[in-house]
Design an enzyme around this catalytic site. Sequence first.
Site, mmCIF file in Angstrom:
data_model
loop_
_atom_site.group_PDB
_atom_site.id
_atom_site.type_symbol
_atom_site.label_atom_id
_atom_site.label_comp_id
_atom_site.label_asym_id
_atom_site.label_seq_id
_atom_site.Cartn_x
_atom_site.Cartn_y
_atom_site.Cartn_z
ATOM 1 N N HIS A 182 128.406 10.470 96.082
ATOM 2 C CA HIS A 182 127.319 11.116 95.622
ATOM 3 C C HIS A 182 125.973 10.200 95.645
ATOM 4 O O HIS A 182 125.044 10.706 95.764
ATOM 5 C CB HIS A 182 127.883 11.649 94.357
ATOM 6 N N GLU A 183 126.262 9.200 94.959
ATOM 7 C CA GLU A 183 124.994 8.165 94.666
ATOM 8 C C GLU A 183 124.541 7.835 96.072
ATOM 9 O O GLU A 183 123.197 7.798 96.126
ATOM 10 C CB GLU A 183 125.227 6.781 94.046
ATOM 11 N N HIS A 199 122.297 10.683 97.284
ATOM 12 C CA HIS A 199 120.886 10.813 96.778
ATOM 13 C C HIS A 199 119.903 10.129 97.491
ATOM 14 O O HIS A 199 118.558 10.619 97.336
ATOM 15 C CB HIS A 199 121.087 10.162 95.105
ATOM 16 N N GLU A 257 121.492 16.863 92.768
ATOM 17 C CA GLU A 257 122.732 16.673 92.377
ATOM 18 C C GLU A 257 123.788 17.432 93.215
ATOM 19 O O GLU A 257 124.824 17.117 93.495
ATOM 20 C CB GLU A 257 122.907 17.189 90.941
ATOM 21 N N ASP A 266 126.614 15.930 95.473
ATOM 22 C CA ASP A 266 128.099 16.324 95.426
ATOM 23 C C ASP A 266 128.646 16.732 96.648
ATOM 24 O O ASP A 266 129.682 16.225 97.097
ATOM 25 C CB ASP A 266 128.307 17.663 94.371
HETATM 26 ZN ZN LIG Z 1 123.469 12.389 90.863
#
Ligand SMILES: [Zn+2]
Length: 696
Positions: A532-533, A536, A593, A597
């Site tokens: 996830h990070e 980003h 976000e 995900d």
């Molecule tokens: Zn996030």
Amino acid sequence: MPHIQKGLACVLFLFVLQALVLAQSPAPAASAPELDHFSLDLVDTSVDPCTNFYQYSCKKWIAANPIPADQPAWGHGSKLALWNQFVLRDVLESASADHPGRSPVNQKIGDYYAACMDESAIDAKGIAPLKPELDRIDSLHNISELAALLAHLHAITFQLAPAGESGSTTAIFGFSSSQDLDDASKVVAGADQGGLGLPDREYYFRDDAKSVEQRKQYEDHIRNTFRLLGESDDDAAAHAQVVLAMETALAKASMDLVKRRDPANLNHKLSAQELRALMPAFSWDDYLKGINAPATLHYLVTSPDFFKAVNQLLATESLDHWKTYLRWNLVHHSAGLLSTPIGDERFDFYGRKLTGQKEQRPRWRRCVQYVDLDLGEALGQAYVERTFGADGKARMLQLVHALEAALQSDIETIDWMTPPTRKQALVKLHAFLEKIGYPDQWRDYSSLNIVRGDALGNAYRSGQFELARQLAKIGKPVDRGEWNMTPPTVNAYYDPQLNSINFPAGILQPPYFDKKVDDAANFGAIGSIIGHEMTHGFDDEGRKFDAAGNLHDWWTEADGKEFDRRAQCIAGEYSGFEAVPGVHVNGELTLGENTADNGGVRIALMALYEVLKEEGKNSSQKSGGFTDAQRFFIAFGQSWCAHLTPELLRLMAQTNPHSPPEFRVNGVVSNMPEFQQAFACKKGQAMVRENACRVW
Ligand SMILES: [Zn+2]
């Protein structure tokens, strides 16, 4: 912290609204909660995983874990946060024992905690600790003196004013240092919109019944607070109207949350002369002198229109109105460290009414949180010593590297990207700065004076200390080693301007990161968070920054369009989710976000398959009746088991860039053929989207 954050992208939803409320203490929880581990026993086999995978993964856990009365939500993240706070309480209780030879660090964290915990002394003082500041506001004789006063108020409330997604909430506006958006190696001064007491600008304008009711409750809360300061009923009511009207004017001029997600909308560089011209009714020279801001190349003003509107207000609002507004803003931020009636009143609005939390959290938890806020890296050292060994860091780095290899392979094989953009994407991936656990260099608090018996003063001095620390960075090279979260924090983040992925020690515990479970479970939980990070860095906001953290377009036009088309699919999917009756998830607000995900889970699964291959394992072999892929997805689903009050769900849907947990699970798996294959789902079932979205 009113540190200006442009797109610091986190994994968990954080609510700071009532984080700083301190008042009467119910009986403290006796002992730390048992941390949950990945468990196949928790799977609810009465639910078809292809119909609702979140229920399949979480129904049993949710039934067995009701929301405690002193929480607005309960999930693994909140349980782990509570567990961490028990560790920290232990540290603080030892540190607060005053004895000769106590270390300087223990004096600070121990005396801060002791002052905060001394409820009877705080109650006995009433509003006396606030009196000198109220007098200071009262002695304002002319609007031309406002700038110098505001400089002082901004400094003392700097830490107490939590930065919402819509920016700083210090009075009128926020001021701090900030990385230059065009040249991430430079630190400049930054000014941001602010000054609101409600969670977001839209709260001042929505006209549905619930929003109208909340505005009325807010006005009542302001009135009640003024009464507690000793005002007559009539004065308090009139003053509450003034505050609401002035905040509404500020809200009207504020940039909305979705617009703020595009960093280009925030990138306005002004010279000192231009800054003065933007707001001629305000003495910037007095203000900058008051906060002791060093000279800077330019000022990053996130929303010039907001400051123009403030200039108008300075001309039209009376001096008395400004004093009333400033008094409110000050007591609003200080309430948590004042006497019980004021803290209770604050909790009633921000806790009970806005988030549906029934009771205050015990005082010790609030005090631990204050120490973490103001002395986080002093307290964090002890946390790390107790919970996070060198082996934890090494294992986590292995996982991170496995995920990086998977993301590389994803970027290399994705079919919609052309070679020039692909090449730049890989440069960016290879430049990721990985930060695990805690900073290499601990922050030095030695110049911050912490006094036993002065709870509010400690918080004010911490604000002055932190603002000075932020401003001292201006004109100096950026410190790439700095962290924006403290070590015990249960969260993780990607920082686009440092191009760094950051995993505080606080989240590297079960059920996210667990030495006792196998690879499939770890990749499903912490692996998906790592993915996830990383994603980003390549979501709709992160992709606008290059490998060095500069706001610089490295995409070909055609590839940019392909990206946007795919991202729009995700925005449309999540806008279809209804958080509470009548309130939908905002697909544009949560786009970054949700993209993270969706990409993160896929990358984590790719990494798992690669590791299993290297270990020569057959991934279709079952363990406990489930294949590796099934256990991976169950671990991912279980890591999001949580429930929220309807009030908090509403607040979250209206202001938070993260989708509610259920949609974070079902929204992702319904886009994944890998999931559908693992559970033999069929076309037409809810977890098989007809128009599946995929960016990464
Ligand atoms: Zn996030």
